[in-house]
Design a protein around this motif. Sequence first.
Motif, PDB file in Angstrom:
ATOM      1  N   THR A 144      18.052  30.515 -88.727  1.00 39.68           N
ATOM      2  CA  THR A 144      18.780  31.430 -89.606  1.00 39.68           C
ATOM      3  C   THR A 144      18.693  32.904 -89.225  1.00 39.68           C
ATOM      4  O   THR A 144      19.522  33.700 -89.655  1.00 39.68           O
ATOM      5  CB  THR A 144      18.267  31.289 -91.048  1.00 39.68           C
ATOM      6  OG1 THR A 144      16.835  31.428 -91.038  1.00 39.68           O
ATOM      7  CG2 THR A 144      18.645  29.936 -91.627  1.00 39.68           C
ATOM      8  N   LYS A 145      17.703  33.291 -88.400  1.00 37.08           N
ATOM      9  CA  LYS A 145      17.550  34.720 -88.101  1.00 37.08           C
ATOM     10  C   LYS A 145      16.899  34.931 -86.737  1.00 37.08           C
ATOM     11  O   LYS A 145      15.976  34.212 -86.370  1.00 37.08           O
ATOM     12  CB  LYS A 145      16.727  35.415 -89.186  1.00 37.08           C
ATOM     13  CG  LYS A 145      16.616  36.930 -89.011  1.00 37.08           C
ATOM     14  CD  LYS A 145      16.103  37.616 -90.269  1.00 37.08           C
ATOM     15  CE  LYS A 145      14.655  37.342 -90.546  1.00 37.08           C
ATOM     16  NZ  LYS A 145      14.130  38.148 -91.673  1.00 37.08           N
ATOM     17  N   ILE A 146      17.408  35.923 -86.001  1.00 37.15           N
ATOM     18  CA  ILE A 146      16.820  36.354 -84.736  1.00 37.15           C
ATOM     19  C   ILE A 146      16.613  37.862 -84.820  1.00 37.15           C
ATOM     20  O   ILE A 146      17.540  38.595 -85.169  1.00 37.15           O
ATOM     21  CB  ILE A 146      17.728  36.023 -83.535  1.00 37.15           C
ATOM     22  CG1 ILE A 146      17.970  34.507 -83.438  1.00 37.15           C
ATOM     23  CG2 ILE A 146      17.122  36.540 -82.236  1.00 37.15           C
ATOM     24  CD1 ILE A 146      18.975  34.138 -82.362  1.00 37.15           C
ATOM     25  N   SER A 147      15.417  38.338 -84.486  1.00 40.06           N
ATOM     26  CA  SER A 147      15.119  39.773 -84.517  1.00 40.06           C
ATOM     27  C   SER A 147      14.448  40.187 -83.211  1.00 40.06           C
ATOM     28  O   SER A 147      13.643  39.440 -82.658  1.00 40.06           O
ATOM     29  CB  SER A 147      14.196  40.117 -85.686  1.00 40.06           C
ATOM     30  OG  SER A 147      14.789  39.799 -86.922  1.00 40.06           O
ATOM     31  N   PHE A 148      14.775  41.390 -82.724  1.00 39.37           N
ATOM     32  CA  PHE A 148      14.188  41.909 -81.488  1.00 39.37           C
ATOM     33  C   PHE A 148      14.516  43.389 -81.353  1.00 39.37           C
ATOM     34  O   PHE A 148      15.369  43.914 -82.077  1.00 39.37           O
ATOM     35  CB  PHE A 148      14.737  41.156 -80.266  1.00 39.37           C
ATOM     36  CG  PHE A 148      16.246  41.111 -80.219  1.00 39.37           C
ATOM     37  CD1 PHE A 148      16.984  42.138 -79.637  1.00 39.37           C
ATOM     38  CD2 PHE A 148      16.930  40.032 -80.772  1.00 39.37           C
ATOM     39  CE1 PHE A 148      18.375  42.105 -79.610  1.00 39.37           C
ATOM     40  CE2 PHE A 148      18.324  39.986 -80.753  1.00 39.37           C
ATOM     41  CZ  PHE A 148      19.046  41.029 -80.168  1.00 39.37           C
ATOM     42  N   THR A 208      19.625  49.346 -75.752  1.00 37.45           N
ATOM     43  CA  THR A 208      19.776  50.478 -76.678  1.00 37.45           C
ATOM     44  C   THR A 208      18.436  50.961 -77.207  1.00 37.45           C
ATOM     45  O   THR A 208      18.349  52.064 -77.765  1.00 37.45           O
ATOM     46  CB  THR A 208      20.652  50.078 -77.878  1.00 37.45           C
ATOM     47  OG1 THR A 208      19.957  49.087 -78.664  1.00 37.45           O
ATOM     48  CG2 THR A 208      21.993  49.519 -77.417  1.00 37.45           C
ATOM     49  N   GLU A 209      17.394  50.117 -77.073  1.00 39.95           N
ATOM     50  CA  GLU A 209      16.046  50.387 -77.576  1.00 39.95           C
ATOM     51  C   GLU A 209      16.008  50.520 -79.102  1.00 39.95           C
ATOM     52  O   GLU A 209      15.087  51.123 -79.660  1.00 39.95           O
ATOM     53  CB  GLU A 209      15.436  51.617 -76.884  1.00 39.95           C
ATOM     54  CG  GLU A 209      15.323  51.446 -75.371  1.00 39.95           C
ATOM     55  CD  GLU A 209      14.613  52.593 -74.671  1.00 39.95           C
ATOM     56  OE1 GLU A 209      14.112  53.493 -75.372  1.00 39.95           O
ATOM     57  OE2 GLU A 209      14.565  52.574 -73.434  1.00 39.95           O
ATOM     58  N   GLN A 210      17.000  49.939 -79.770  1.00 40.86           N
ATOM     59  CA  GLN A 210      17.057  49.941 -81.225  1.00 40.86           C
ATOM     60  C   GLN A 210      16.705  48.544 -81.770  1.00 40.86           C
ATOM     61  O   GLN A 210      17.007  47.544 -81.128  1.00 40.86           O
ATOM     62  CB  GLN A 210      18.463  50.331 -81.696  1.00 40.86           C
ATOM     63  CG  GLN A 210      18.882  51.740 -81.306  1.00 40.86           C
ATOM     64  CD  GLN A 210      17.958  52.795 -81.908  1.00 40.86           C
ATOM     65  OE1 GLN A 210      17.677  52.767 -83.093  1.00 40.86           O
ATOM     66  NE2 GLN A 210      17.482  53.695 -81.058  1.00 40.86           N
ATOM     67  N   PRO A 211      16.070  48.489 -82.953  1.00 41.96           N
ATOM     68  CA  PRO A 211      15.800  47.169 -83.551  1.00 41.96           C
ATOM     69  C   PRO A 211      17.090  46.463 -83.940  1.00 41.96           C
ATOM     70  O   PRO A 211      18.051  47.109 -84.382  1.00 41.96           O
ATOM     71  CB  PRO A 211      14.945  47.504 -84.775  1.00 41.96           C
ATOM     72  CG  PRO A 211      15.269  48.931 -85.085  1.00 41.96           C
ATOM     73  CD  PRO A 211      15.577  49.591 -83.784  1.00 41.96           C
ATOM     74  N   ALA A 212      17.126  45.172 -83.744  1.00 42.44           N
ATOM     75  CA  ALA A 212      18.316  44.396 -84.074  1.00 42.44           C
ATOM     76  C   ALA A 212      17.913  43.126 -84.803  1.00 42.44           C
ATOM     77  O   ALA A 212      16.925  42.473 -84.440  1.00 42.44           O
ATOM     78  CB  ALA A 212      19.102  44.032 -82.806  1.00 42.44           C
ATOM     79  N   THR A 213      18.653  42.791 -85.856  1.00 44.24           N
ATOM     80  CA  THR A 213      18.440  41.540 -86.589  1.00 44.24           C
ATOM     81  C   THR A 213      19.787  40.888 -86.814  1.00 44.24           C
ATOM     82  O   THR A 213      20.717  41.513 -87.328  1.00 44.24           O
ATOM     83  CB  THR A 213      17.755  41.795 -87.940  1.00 44.24           C
ATOM     84  OG1 THR A 213      16.449  42.330 -87.722  1.00 44.24           O
ATOM     85  CG2 THR A 213      17.635  40.506 -88.734  1.00 44.24           C
TER      86      THR A 213
END
Length: 278
Positions: free
Chosen positions: A261-265, A270-275
Motif C-alpha cells: 500500500t505504500k512506498i517511501s524513500f 531531487t534529494e526530496q522525501p517521497a511517499t
Amino acid sequence: MTSFHYQTQANDETIEHLLRQKWQAGKKTVHLMRMAKSVTDTDGEPIDWRDPLPQGTMLHFTMPEAVSNYVEEENNLPIVYEDEHILVVNKPAGMDTHPDGQRGTGTVMNRIMHYVRNNGSDYAEHIHRLDKGTAGLILIAKHPIAKTLFDRMLANNEIERMYTAELDGYLKKSKGTLSYPIGRDRSHPTRRRVSVSGQRAVTHFKVIKRSEDTTIVEASLETGRTHQIRVHFSHIGHPVKGDTVYEGSITEDGQYRLTATKISFRHPFTEQPATIEI
C-alpha cells in the motif's frame, strides 16, 4: 530513446563526479555515455565532464543503448506515480511482476514495456517484485542509472515498503516485530519456511482492525525475503486469509488478502522525501 534531466544540487559539481562517485553508475554505462557525448546543456551542446558547474545547472542525459527486452502487451494497469526517473504501478492480485523467460507474457513488465514505448523510451526495469498473489505498488526504473541507484537503496534498506494484510484469527498483540529466519522448504518447490539455517528476516506490524475471526494489520519489511509476510504470520498461527499455500482459509475469489500500500524513500535525484500510496 531513453533520456532524463537533472539539476545540479551543489556548486562545482562535475559530470565525472556525478556519474562515478555520487551515482556510482556502471562502468559500461559511463563509457557508452562518454563516447556518445550524451550529457548536454539545455541547448543540446555537450559539456566537458571535468568542468565545475554552478548549483542549479540543468543537464540533459541521453542513454541510446538503454533497451529492455520484454515483449510488450497493451497496458491497462494504473500508473500511480511517474517522473523522469521512475514510475509506480498498481499491480492486481493474480499477475506476475515479470516473465520467467525473455519471451514470456502476461506480466506487469510486459504491460509497462508497452507504456514506455508509447512514450518514446525502450527501457523499464522493476526495482523489486511482488508475489503473483500480492496486489499493490511496484517501483520501476525508467533508465539504467535510476535502476542502479534504487537497487542500492533497496539493498541498504532505504526504501520503506508498507503492506496491509487480512489475517485469519484474532491476533491479540496490537503491535510487534516478527524476527524469524526464512529458508527454503525442501518438501515443496516454491514454499519457504522459518528455519534456523535461513536468512535473517524481520517484519514489523501493528493491528488496524479486528473482528471475531480476522485481523487486519499494517506490516513493514526490514528485510525483503521471498514470501516474508506470508511465512511470518503463518508461523505465529495467523496466516494471510486466502493464502492456502501457507494454511490460510479459502476466499471466494481464490486470492489472498495482501496488498503493498505504500512506498517511501528520499528521491536520489531531487534529494526530496517521497511517499507513494494507495
